[in-house]
Design a protein around this motif. Structure first.
Motif, short mmCIF file in Angstrom:
data_model
loop_
_atom_site.label_atom_id
_atom_site.label_comp_id
_atom_site.label_asym_id
_atom_site.label_seq_id
_atom_site.Cartn_x
_atom_site.Cartn_y
_atom_site.Cartn_z
N ILE A 279 0.81 -1.14 -0.63
CA ILE A 279 0.22 0.13 0.28
C ILE A 279 0.56 1.08 -0.30
CG2 ILE A 279 -2.11 1.63 1.00
CD1 ILE A 279 -2.83 -1.26 2.51
N ALA A 287 -2.87 5.39 4.90
CA ALA A 287 -2.30 4.33 4.57
C ALA A 287 -1.79 3.98 6.17
CB ALA A 287 -1.19 3.90 4.28
N SER A 288 -1.57 3.90 7.18
CA SER A 288 -1.11 3.81 8.48
C SER A 288 -2.95 3.41 9.28
CB SER A 288 -0.36 4.34 9.44
OG SER A 288 1.12 4.62 8.84
N ASP A 414 3.13 -1.86 9.63
CA ASP A 414 2.60 -0.71 8.80
C ASP A 414 4.64 -0.19 8.56
OD1 ASP A 414 2.08 2.27 8.67
OD2 ASP A 414 2.08 2.26 10.81
N ASP A 415 5.08 0.47 7.39
CA ASP A 415 7.01 0.85 7.47
C ASP A 415 6.75 0.22 7.45
OD1 ASP A 415 8.10 2.33 6.14
OD2 ASP A 415 7.52 4.20 8.16
N THR A 445 2.70 -1.35 4.43
CA THR A 445 2.75 -0.40 3.25
C THR A 445 4.00 0.37 3.70
OG1 THR A 445 2.28 2.13 6.09
CG2 THR A 445 0.29 0.41 4.84
N SER A 446 4.46 1.40 2.44
CA SER A 446 4.70 2.49 2.10
C SER A 446 5.19 3.08 1.82
CB SER A 446 6.42 1.49 2.11
OG SER A 446 8.48 2.30 2.01
N ASP A 447 6.64 4.60 2.12
CA ASP A 447 6.61 5.52 0.81
C ASP A 447 7.41 5.09 0.22
OD1 ASP A 447 8.17 6.29 3.09
OD2 ASP A 447 7.13 7.83 3.19
#
Length: 489
Positions: A279, A287-288, A414-415, A445-447
């Protein structure tokens, strides 16, 4: 340029001008943090002649135990005068001048208020007032609107405009293109630690220009246009089992304090056994909060939604129930909020506590409610909270090694690579591969799109709490398409 302040960077420089707000914008892994730290280091130790430079970070820079006026004039207190003589602190004059500066910045906080009891907007206003009291010629701020509600964000823009009006050069670092365009007279885009684009306000305001939305898309393209994403990768063939292991539909989560705002809106997705679903989203994409709310409603106020695991609807309204349903969450930094309670007392609380406190009428809704430092959420030995550091990284990697043989079926991350070095990140990716090969599902999730492309079978893109599209990791990515998906509606 007359009066220009040159701030050297690892690659190139930033040029700040008196009476201007310059915003440097970049996504989380763009090197923006390194650029900001380089500027702060230069402010702290660099040559400045007689000029005063000030740096305002997201951590509180006020002195606890001192009131607002004392923080504004710390070390420069107003003195009583008798002819040419000065002695003692003139508290009345100090408080009056502090109140005048704060009022000009849009803050109504009392000069007598204890520094530890004020909200986030007032905290930044006090630090700005301190810079003005010292006749600073340069002020640098890190994400000044990140932890503010919409109303306070507008007030912050006005406060920065007042600082600019007084001839001060203002430099802001932000990961939010929309906020950057709202605050800045000039916006520079940072990618991989270097400036890759520059735009002035005249390009998005005034007749005959494309407007804020078009400029925001331009900035987003410059932020994410990495050449690595333009080259098709050839990942090994991945076997994904038939049947959905996790299915989410109609998932909506409200802000725990502001009932008019939604953190996640009508999100639906599914993950098959043996599949890794990534995501992607910039900060505040939702997302988080999505992952945290799926796991025991650990963030936000649940409003609607349905979860199925293995084709059977399950209740995940508590951490215990989420674990019993086969879910497990690893969060690098579950949110913790700093709120002001009725009566003026400010203190940190976990995200899961906010809805209950708000329903009880204990939270002052007119003051700041912002994420603060520390770990929160419903930990209860189930939400594994990771911060930077070797011990935490070892704990995360150990959990990944144990997960394939556990009874849990779906791992929410989460990240997870936040704060990991290159070797640890490679081990993280191998751990995710082992979990997928064991026929279990991973949602993370990650950016960092490069990381998502390397590990995921599919990628969902989120913006403003909504899913805006799906990316196939077997095909090259067009930066224009990505910018469109990342741009909030």
């Amino acid at each position: 340029m007359s009066g220009a302040i040159h701030l050297p960077l690892p690659v190139g420089e930033l040029v700040a001008l008196p009476g201007e707000v310059l915003v440097a914008v970049g996504e989380n892994r763009s090197g923006l943090a390194g650029v900001a730290q380089h500027v702060v280091d230069h402010i702290v130790s660099g040559p400045r002649d007689a000029a005063v430079w000030a740096s305002i970070g997201r951590r509180r820079g006020l002195v606890p135990g001192a009131d607002v006026a004392q923080n504004v004039f710390m070390g420069r207190e107003r003195r009583r005068r008798w002819g040419p003589l000065r002695w003692g602190i003139d508290e009345r004059a100090t408080r009056a001048e502090a109140a005048e500066l704060l009022a000009a910045l849009g803050s109504a906080v009392s000069p007598l208020e204890p520094a530890e009891a004020i909200g986030e907007f007032d905290r930044i206003a006090v630090e700005l007032a301190r810079a003005l009291a010292r006749e600073a010629v340069l002020v640098a701020l890190d994400e000044p609107t990140a932890d503010l509600g919409p109303g306070d964000a507008v007030r912050m823009q006005a406060a920065l405009a007042e600082v600019r009006r007084r001839g001060v050069a203002v430099v802001v670092f932000s990961e939010r293109p929309r906020a950057a365009l709202a605050m800045g007279d000039r916006v520079v885009v940072v990618r991989d630690g270097a400036v890759v684009g520059e735009h002035s306000r005249g390009e998005w305001e005034g007749p005959g220009v494309g407007g804020v939305e078009r400029m925001r898309n331009t900035v987003l393209r410059e932020m994410v246009a990495r050449p690595e994403l333009s080259v098709p990768s050839s990942p090994p063939a991945r076997s994904v089992e038939d049947g959905e292991l996790l299915a989410v539909s109609g998932w909506t989560v409200g802000d725990p304090v502001d009932p008019s705002r939604e953190l996640v809106h009508d999100v639906g997705f599914s993950v098959r056994a043996g599949e890794v679903l990534g995501i992607a989203g910039l900060r505040d994409s939702g997302a988080s909060p999505l992952l945290l709310s799926l796991y025991g409603h650990s963030e936000g106020t649940f409003r609607a939604g349905r979860i199925e695991v293995g084709g059977r609807e399950v209740d995940t309204s508590s951490v215990e129930k989420a674990i019993a349903a086969g879910l497990f969450l690893v969060a690098t930094n579950p949110p913790r909020y700093r709120v002001r309670f009725i009566g003026g007392i400010a203190m940190p609380v976990s995200a899961s506590s906010l809805p209950r406190l708000a329903r009880m009428g204990l939270v002052d809704r007119d003051s700041d409610t912002d994420p603060g430092d520390g770990l929160g959420g419903r930990l209860m030995g189930a939400v594994r909270s990771m911060n930077r550091g070797g011990a935490q990284a070892d704990q995360l990697l150990g959990l990944l090694r144990e997960f394939p043989a556990s009874e849990r079926r779906v791992l929410l991350l989460d990240d997870p690579s936040h704060g990991l070095d290159t070797a640890q990140r490679a081990e993280l990716h191998r751990g995710i591969e082992r979990i997928r090969d064991a026929g279990k599902s991973v949602v993370f999730t990650s950016d960092d799109l490069i990381e998502l492309y390397a590990v995921s079978d599919r990628i969902l893109v989120m913006a403003d709490g909504r899913i805006t599209g799906t990316l196939d990791t077997s095909t090259p990515l067009d930066p224009l398409t990505l910018a469109t998906l990342l741009a909030p509606h």
